[in-house]
Design an enzyme around this catalytic site. Structure first.
Site, PDB file in Angstrom:
ATOM      1  N   ASP A  57      -6.812  -1.923   2.045  1.00  0.00           N
ATOM      2  CA  ASP A  57      -7.055  -1.188   3.278  1.00  0.00           C
ATOM      3  C   ASP A  57      -7.639  -2.217   4.236  1.00  0.00           C
ATOM      4  O   ASP A  57      -8.591  -2.908   3.887  1.00  0.00           O
ATOM      5  CB  ASP A  57      -8.044  -0.051   2.987  1.00  0.00           C
ATOM      6  N   ASP A  98      -9.123  -2.443   7.947  1.00  0.00           N
ATOM      7  CA  ASP A  98      -9.577  -1.646   9.090  1.00  0.00           C
ATOM      8  C   ASP A  98     -10.221  -2.515  10.165  1.00  0.00           C
ATOM      9  O   ASP A  98     -10.984  -3.433   9.853  1.00  0.00           O
ATOM     10  CB  ASP A  98     -10.655  -0.644   8.636  1.00  0.00           C
ATOM     11  N   ARG A 121       0.844  -1.189   0.000  1.00  0.00           N
ATOM     12  CA  ARG A 121       0.000   0.000   0.000  1.00  0.00           C
ATOM     13  C   ARG A 121       0.879   1.239   0.000  1.00  0.00           C
ATOM     14  O   ARG A 121       1.806   1.352   0.796  1.00  0.00           O
ATOM     15  CB  ARG A 121      -0.905   0.017   1.227  1.00  0.00           C
ATOM     16  N   ARG A 135      -5.863   2.452  -3.331  1.00  0.00           N
ATOM     17  CA  ARG A 135      -4.999   1.591  -2.535  1.00  0.00           C
ATOM     18  C   ARG A 135      -5.155   0.122  -2.931  1.00  0.00           C
ATOM     19  O   ARG A 135      -6.236  -0.317  -3.292  1.00  0.00           O
ATOM     20  CB  ARG A 135      -5.236   1.775  -1.036  1.00  0.00           C
TER      21      ARG A 135
HETATM   22  C1  X6L Z   1     -17.231  14.039   3.766  1.00  0.00           C
HETATM   23  C2  X6L Z   1     -15.985  13.937   4.299  1.00  0.00           C
HETATM   24  C3  X6L Z   1     -17.813  12.899   3.240  1.00  0.00           C
HETATM   25  C4  X6L Z   1     -15.315  12.733   4.308  1.00  0.00           C
HETATM   26  C5  X6L Z   1     -17.151  11.704   3.260  1.00  0.00           C
HETATM   27  C6  X6L Z   1     -15.846   9.127   3.842  1.00  0.00           C
HETATM   28  C7  X6L Z   1     -13.812  10.245   3.762  1.00  0.00           C
HETATM   29  C8  X6L Z   1     -15.176   7.927   3.818  1.00  0.00           C
HETATM   30  C9  X6L Z   1     -13.128   9.052   3.748  1.00  0.00           C
HETATM   31  C10 X6L Z   1     -15.884  11.599   3.795  1.00  0.00           C
HETATM   32  C11 X6L Z   1     -15.174  10.316   3.800  1.00  0.00           C
HETATM   33  C12 X6L Z   1     -13.813   7.881   3.778  1.00  0.00           C
HETATM   34  C13 X6L Z   1     -13.134   3.298   0.732  1.00  0.00           C
HETATM   35  C14 X6L Z   1     -13.806   4.317   0.046  1.00  0.00           C
HETATM   36  C15 X6L Z   1     -12.211   5.164   1.208  1.00  0.00           C
HETATM   37  C16 X6L Z   1     -13.593   1.960   0.567  1.00  0.00           C
HETATM   38  C17 X6L Z   1     -15.281   2.813  -0.911  1.00  0.00           C
HETATM   39  C18 X6L Z   1     -13.110   6.561   3.774  1.00  0.00           C
HETATM   40  C19 X6L Z   1     -11.635   6.453   3.578  1.00  0.00           C
HETATM   41  N1  X6L Z   1     -12.141   3.858   1.458  1.00  0.00           N
HETATM   42  N2  X6L Z   1     -14.863   4.094  -0.773  1.00  0.00           N
HETATM   43  N3  X6L Z   1     -13.222   5.483   0.360  1.00  0.00           N
HETATM   44  N4  X6L Z   1     -14.656   1.783  -0.255  1.00  0.00           N
HETATM   45  N5  X6L Z   1     -16.319   2.552  -1.695  1.00  0.00           N
HETATM   46  O1  X6L Z   1     -13.067   0.992   1.144  1.00  0.00           O
HETATM   47  O2  X6L Z   1     -13.711   5.533   3.949  1.00  0.00           O
HETATM   48  S1  X6L Z   1     -11.195   6.393   1.870  1.00  0.00           S
HETATM   49 MG    MG Z   2     -10.899   2.383   5.408  1.00  0.00          MG
HETATM   50 MG    MG Z   3      -7.660   2.173   6.922  1.00  0.00          MG
END
Ligand code: X6L
Ligand code: MG
Ligand code: MG
Length: 161
Positions: A95, A97, A83, A92
């Site tokens: 991930d 978690d 990663r 990535r």
């Molecule tokens: C406003 C601010 C709205 C932040 C949303 C949501 C940021 C989720 C990061 C957010 C916000 C994340 C995955 C992903 C990521 C995954 C899918 C995160 C961390 N990881 N999208 N985005 N699957 N579909 O595993 O979850 S980055």
């Molecule tokens: Mg995550």
């Molecule tokens: Mg993570």
């Protein structure tokens, strides 16, 4: 033995291979028993739009590892699958978690359990509900949380074999 729920996600090819390698690493650990694996889901990216869709799964494990030991092991999975952190919330290979750890909550900068904002993410809640339809998160039933969720797009995948 303490139960924990893990979320795995990948959006760099080969996503299925990356998820399966991560699961094999968990299965290969002497202090982890993988009890349940959700279906695989193709999910719309959240947080950063200019990237490919993810493949996400959720696992139930039993483990004698302490929460911080489990966190270390999740980090080692991410390292072994190379990663690279270039864009925040960006693409990535894997991930890994910790979503929940039985009897344990934590709010520090290294480890927050329950995982921050997990209840707002369909890519976590849908597969989690599939394998744990009766759990509570922050004192709310998962079914209630899911009912009120208006999240990103998510599609269950059927794999051959
Ligand atoms: C406003 C601010 C709205 C932040 C949303 C949501 C940021 C989720 C990061 C957010 C916000 C994340 C995955 C992903 C990521 C995954 C899918 C995160 C961390 N990881 N999208 N985005 N699957 N579909 O595993 O979850 S980055
Ligand atoms: Mg995550
Ligand atoms: Mg993570």
């Amino acid at each position: 033995m303490p139960k924990a729920y893990l979320g795995l996600g990948s959006n760099i090819s080969d996503t299925k291979e990356n998820i399966d390698r991560a699961i094999d690493m968990l299965k290969g650990h002497s202090e982890i028993e993988v009890k349940k694996i959700s279906s695989y889901y193709e999910t719309e990216p959240v947080g950063y739009d200019e990237q490919d869709w993810f493949l996400n799964v959720v696992l139930e494990i039993d483990t004698t590892l302490e929460p911080y030991e489990l966190l270390e092991f999740c980090g080692s999975i991410e390292e072994r699958l190379k990663r690279r952190r270039i864009i925040r919330w960006g693409p990535r290979t894997i991930d890994a978690d910790i979503l929940l750890y039985e009897g344990f909550t934590s709010r520090d900068e290294k480890l927050t359990i329950p995982h921050p904002r997990m209840t707002e993410r369909a890519f976590v809640m849908v597969p989690l509900y599939e394998i744990a339809p009766n759990i509570k998160i922050n004192d709310r039933n998962i079914s209630q949380i899911l009912k009120n969720l208006d999240g990103e797009e998510i599609r269950k995948i059927a794999y051959e074999g």
